[in-house]
Design an enzyme around this catalytic site. Structure first.
Site, PDB file in Angstrom:
ATOM      1  N   GLN A 130       0.833  -1.200   0.000  1.00 39.88           N
ATOM      2  CA  GLN A 130       0.000   0.000   0.000  1.00 39.88           C
ATOM      3  C   GLN A 130       0.874   1.259   0.000  1.00 39.88           C
ATOM      4  O   GLN A 130       1.570   1.525   0.978  1.00 39.88           O
ATOM      5  CB  GLN A 130      -0.885  -0.019   1.262  1.00 39.88           C
ATOM      6  CG  GLN A 130      -1.780   1.191   1.443  1.00 39.88           C
ATOM      7  CD  GLN A 130      -2.473   1.173   2.798  1.00 39.88           C
ATOM      8  OE1 GLN A 130      -1.963   0.584   3.754  1.00 39.88           O
ATOM      9  NE2 GLN A 130      -3.631   1.799   2.895  1.00 39.88           N
ATOM     10  N   GLU A 248      -9.237  -1.103   5.305  1.00 44.81           N
ATOM     11  CA  GLU A 248      -8.028  -1.268   6.113  1.00 44.81           C
ATOM     12  C   GLU A 248      -8.366  -1.301   7.606  1.00 44.81           C
ATOM     13  O   GLU A 248      -7.844  -2.122   8.348  1.00 44.81           O
ATOM     14  CB  GLU A 248      -7.039  -0.122   5.825  1.00 44.81           C
ATOM     15  CG  GLU A 248      -5.742  -0.279   6.618  1.00 44.81           C
ATOM     16  CD  GLU A 248      -4.741   0.845   6.357  1.00 44.81           C
ATOM     17  OE1 GLU A 248      -5.127   1.874   5.772  1.00 44.81           O
ATOM     18  OE2 GLU A 248      -3.587   0.677   6.759  1.00 44.81           O
TER      19      GLU A 248
END
Lengths: 409, 382
Positions: A130, A248
């Site tokens: 990410q 997330e």
């Protein structure tokens, strides 16, 4: 209903047949299957388990079969989780592709992009990382400045990311880049996918005090990315970014639950409760012999119990519509500080046995306490520091004046 | 277990709050202190509290009470904590009525509980014999005679001892010095021959006394509960009282904190409000968090008292949890009350000092945080 029961029976039978014995034991940190081009399997049965589950699409049970997913409906996927839990099956595959990227690709990507990326996520062939935080953009994520400029059919990417989890082990990155510097910060961000093997990409792991290096600094020097790798519209990346953050947080909270269990090494562990550990290591039977440690542990347990009632009360109050939202800052702060206290008390209880680094002379559980104690120090930093939480309580809950705002007047 | 107040409790809380602010402000305690009032509480105020039903809050309806439960009494105690009301609510109702309800036989309950509800009877528990709470360290003796018992011993810190009509005396009829076995509880009229009561002046300006018993003869009917096995009922009553006291402490710390916050928002130094200083903001935020925990503990403990399924050992654990946590935070908040007010906090003219003084007595009474952490640990198996 009958179909669901048949599904349950066939699932149970299939798992009996296909889940290898060692995959039914508690997960060990270095046997987590992350997948990827360079996947290594310390335990060969991890590989077998991943391949069998991926072939059925059950690594991503609810994703469409068209893209390699399991195509299960909600009820079936619940049954599958229950059956997996019943035999204590380990997760066949753990990845940011499953927990973060996949869901937003299914929502925002083109059919071609889905066909290219999703099946590889399901099978664990590509490991993703990410690209969000930057050295100058922590809490203020949207101020990011990694730049992507379109030249013909390619974007040229330049910039740096930080706290990139497992960037050094990842194959591809989903990355927030600035594609317009002239507009307000949220309106000039795009969501770009690219191969970490591209020329110009480099990573540097950041070693933490616990000895592990889960995070990296990541650098982009004139990286060439095909224009077709942009997901969603140009300059429309912020919505995808926010959506992905929701996924997330869900992932982090579920990680918190499972690591909370493994932290304690299972319910039979003496580490499960600090007072049990303290009595075990001192050879005490009915009463902890050290009166000072006993008082410290009692104080900790009292605070933990009081905190648990407070969390419950907060839920009851929010149901009745009288709960202030900023209470979450208090809960976050107190909970993190309590967890740090727990590990400091475990250290006092175990003495030198909790200070081993590796090798002989320590049980695996003791070595785990050492590493988890160090890891716990991040609790009051990640997700907003304790100091930030106290600021939020002071200003939003207690209504105390802001010195900075007063100085400007 | 509900951790938020129900509608009835909220209404009760609002009316108790209004009553205390209007009829029993801190200036009343100041007046009682400054005039060295012979009784140490205001009888008119007490009768008004009785008229509101506060004396019968937790007493069963069969004995004239209002069955509002300990949750109801707790809410009232919390509000009296805000204005530091000195009244028989703790000695007569929270301790006295509870002891009679837990230990008394049917005839005793029928004779005494309705009189407590009606505000006609004041009680005082004569328990402790040492400088710190130690409910099993009882040296006062109860010797059986043909007609009843003879009591001998001395008691310290007897709340309302000098105004009570009857004393509830804890004595040892058998057993070793620190044993739970052999403890008996007696109702002794304050004017019984051989009873000497001397008032002691405490820092919180509430009533307290020493009680000396010399050859005090009481009839067999004075016994509350069974001979030698009074401790279980005494302990449960003490646990109920500890939780009620924690509710009063909660009210006092909430009030102290509210006064601190007000001051932080109005006091200027260096040209700005002192509440804008991070050094004070973080301490205020920490206090807020701790008081929130205290509130949850008090709500949970009061709910347990009204839960018919709760066992005595569960209630014991709640009592020690509450008294330990509240005592710890009461010390923190009352100290910050002085420090954050600076010099003015040290003056007698300013009320904040009353909260510090009351906090310390409440912390000690029925066991301080050390006592209750020790007990909590023992009850938790370590």
């Amino acid at each position: 209903m009958q179909a669901l029961q048949e599904f349950q029976e066939s699932t149970r039978a299939w798992l009996e047949e296909n889940c290898p014995p060692s995959m039914r034991t508690p997960m060990v940190q270095d046997e987590i299957a992350w997948g990827g081009r360079n996947a290594t399997f310390k335990n060969p049965e991890s590989k077998v388990w991943l391949e069998r589950m991926a072939a059925k699409g059950w690594t991503c049970p609810t994703w469409p079969t068209e893209y390699g997913g399991g195509g299960l409906n909600k009820e079936q996927s619940i049954v599958l989780s229950q059956e997996l839990a019943r035999i204590n099956a380990r997760p066949a595959l753990t990845s940011f592709g499953i927990s973060m990227l996949g869901p937003v690709l299914l929502e925002y990507a083109t059919h071609e992009q889905k066909m290219e990326h999703i099946p590889k996520i399901v099978r664990g062939e590509i490991r993703w990382c990410q690209g969000y935080s930057e050295p100058g953009s922590g809490s203020d994520l949207a101020s990011l400045s990694t730049k992507a400029e379109l030249h013909g059919d390619y974007y040229t990417v330049n910039g740096a990311k930080v706290w990139t989890s497992y960037a050094d082990k990842a194959d591809w990155i989903f990355c927030l880049v600035r594609t317009d510097f002239e507009v307000p910060k949220h309106a000039g961000i795009s969501f770009l996918l690219f191969d970490m093997a591209s020329t110009g990409v480099s990573t540097r792991p950041i070693q933490l005090i616990s000895g592990s290096s889960p995070f990296c600094e990541t650098f982009f020097d004139n990286v060439q990315v095909p224009a077709g790798n942009l997901v969603g519209g140009l300059n429309e990346g912020w919505n995808i970014a926010k959506r992905l953050l929701q996924h997330e947080r869900t992932m982090i909270s579920s990680f918190g639950l499972s690591s909370g269990q493994s932290d304690r090494g299972g319910t039979t562990s003496v580490m499960a409760a600090v007072e049990v550990a303290a009595m075990h290591y001192r050879g005490d039977k009915e009463r902890l012999s050290d009166p000072v440690l006993r008082d410290s542990i009692a104080r900790f347990k009292i605070d933990s119990e009081a905190f648990a009632y407070t969390s419950r009360r907060s839920i009851e109050e929010s149901k009745q519509g009288q709960g202030p939202n900023a209470t979450s800052s208090m809960l976050k702060n107190y909970g993190c500080e309590l967890n740090k206290r727990r590990y400091e008390l475990l250290l006092q209880a175990l003495g030198h046995q909790a200070l081993g680094w590796e090798g002989e002379g320590f049980t695996p559980e003791e070595l785990q306490v050492t590493r988890e104690w160090l890891r716990s120090k991040a609790n009051s930093i990640e997700g907003g520091t304790s100091e930030v939480q106290l600021n939020v309580i002071a200003k939003r809950v207690l209504g105390l004046p802001d010195l900075v705002a007063m100085a400007k007047k | 277990m509900a951790l938020v107040l129900n509608e009835d409790q909220q209404l009760l809380k609002d009316s108790a709050q209004a009553f205390c602010q209007e009829n029993a402000p801190i200036s009343m305690l100041r007046r009682l202190r400054d005039s060295k009032d012979a009784e140490g509480f205001d009888r008119d105020l007490w009768q008004q509290m009785v008229a509101l039903g506060w004396s019968g809050m937790a007493i069963p309806e069969t004995y004239g009470g209002f069955a509002f439960g300990y949750g109801g009494l707790g809410v009232v105690l919390e509000e009296t904590g805000h204005t530091l009301v000195s009244s028989p609510l703790i000695p007569t109702v929270l301790l006295g009525a509870t002891l009679i309800n837990e230990l008394g036989n049917e005839a005793q309950k029928e004779a005494l509980l309705p009189r407590i509800v009606a505000g006609e009877l004041l009680l005082a528990l004569a328990l402790d014999e040492h400088q710190v709470h130690a409910p099993t360290r009882i040296a006062t003796t109860a010797r059986a005679t043909g007609a009843g018992f003879v009591l001998d011993g001395s008691k310290l810190f007897v709340l309302d001892g000098h105004v009570a009509d009857q004393l509830i005396v804890v004595a040892r009829s058998a057993g070793a010095a620190d044993s739970r076995d052999g403890i008996s509880v007696f109702l002794v009229p304050a004017d019984t021959v051989g009873v000497t009561i001397t008032r002691t002046w405490m820092v919180d300006s509430r009533n307290s006394a020493t009680v000396v018993l010399q050859n005090v003869e009481v009839p067999a009917s004075a016994l509350l509960g069974e001979v030698g096995s009074g401790y279980a009922g005494l302990e449960k009553s003490l646990d109920i009282a500890r939780i009620g006291l924690a509710a009063e402490m909660l009210g006092s710390m909430e009030e102290t904190f509210a006064r601190i916050l007000d001051y932080l928002k109005q006091r200027e130094q260096f040209g700005v409000l002192i509440g804008s200083f991070q050094g004070l903001q973080h301490r205020a935020a920490t206090m807020y968090s701790e008081i929130e925990l205290c509130k949850s503990v008090v709500r949970a403990a009061l709910a347990a008292l009204d839960d018919p399924a709760a066992t005595a050992s569960e209630i014991a654990r709640f009592a020690s949890l509450a008294k330990a946590k509240l005592s710890e935070v009461a010390a923190l908040v009352s100290n910050e009350g002085i420090q954050m007010h600076g010099g003015i906090g040290m003056t007698d003219e300013f009320d904040i000092g009353f909260f510090l003084k009351r906090a310390r007595v409440a912390q000690q009474f029925l066991g301080d945080e050390l006592y209750h952490r020790d007990r909590y640990a023992a009850l938790s198996g370590f």
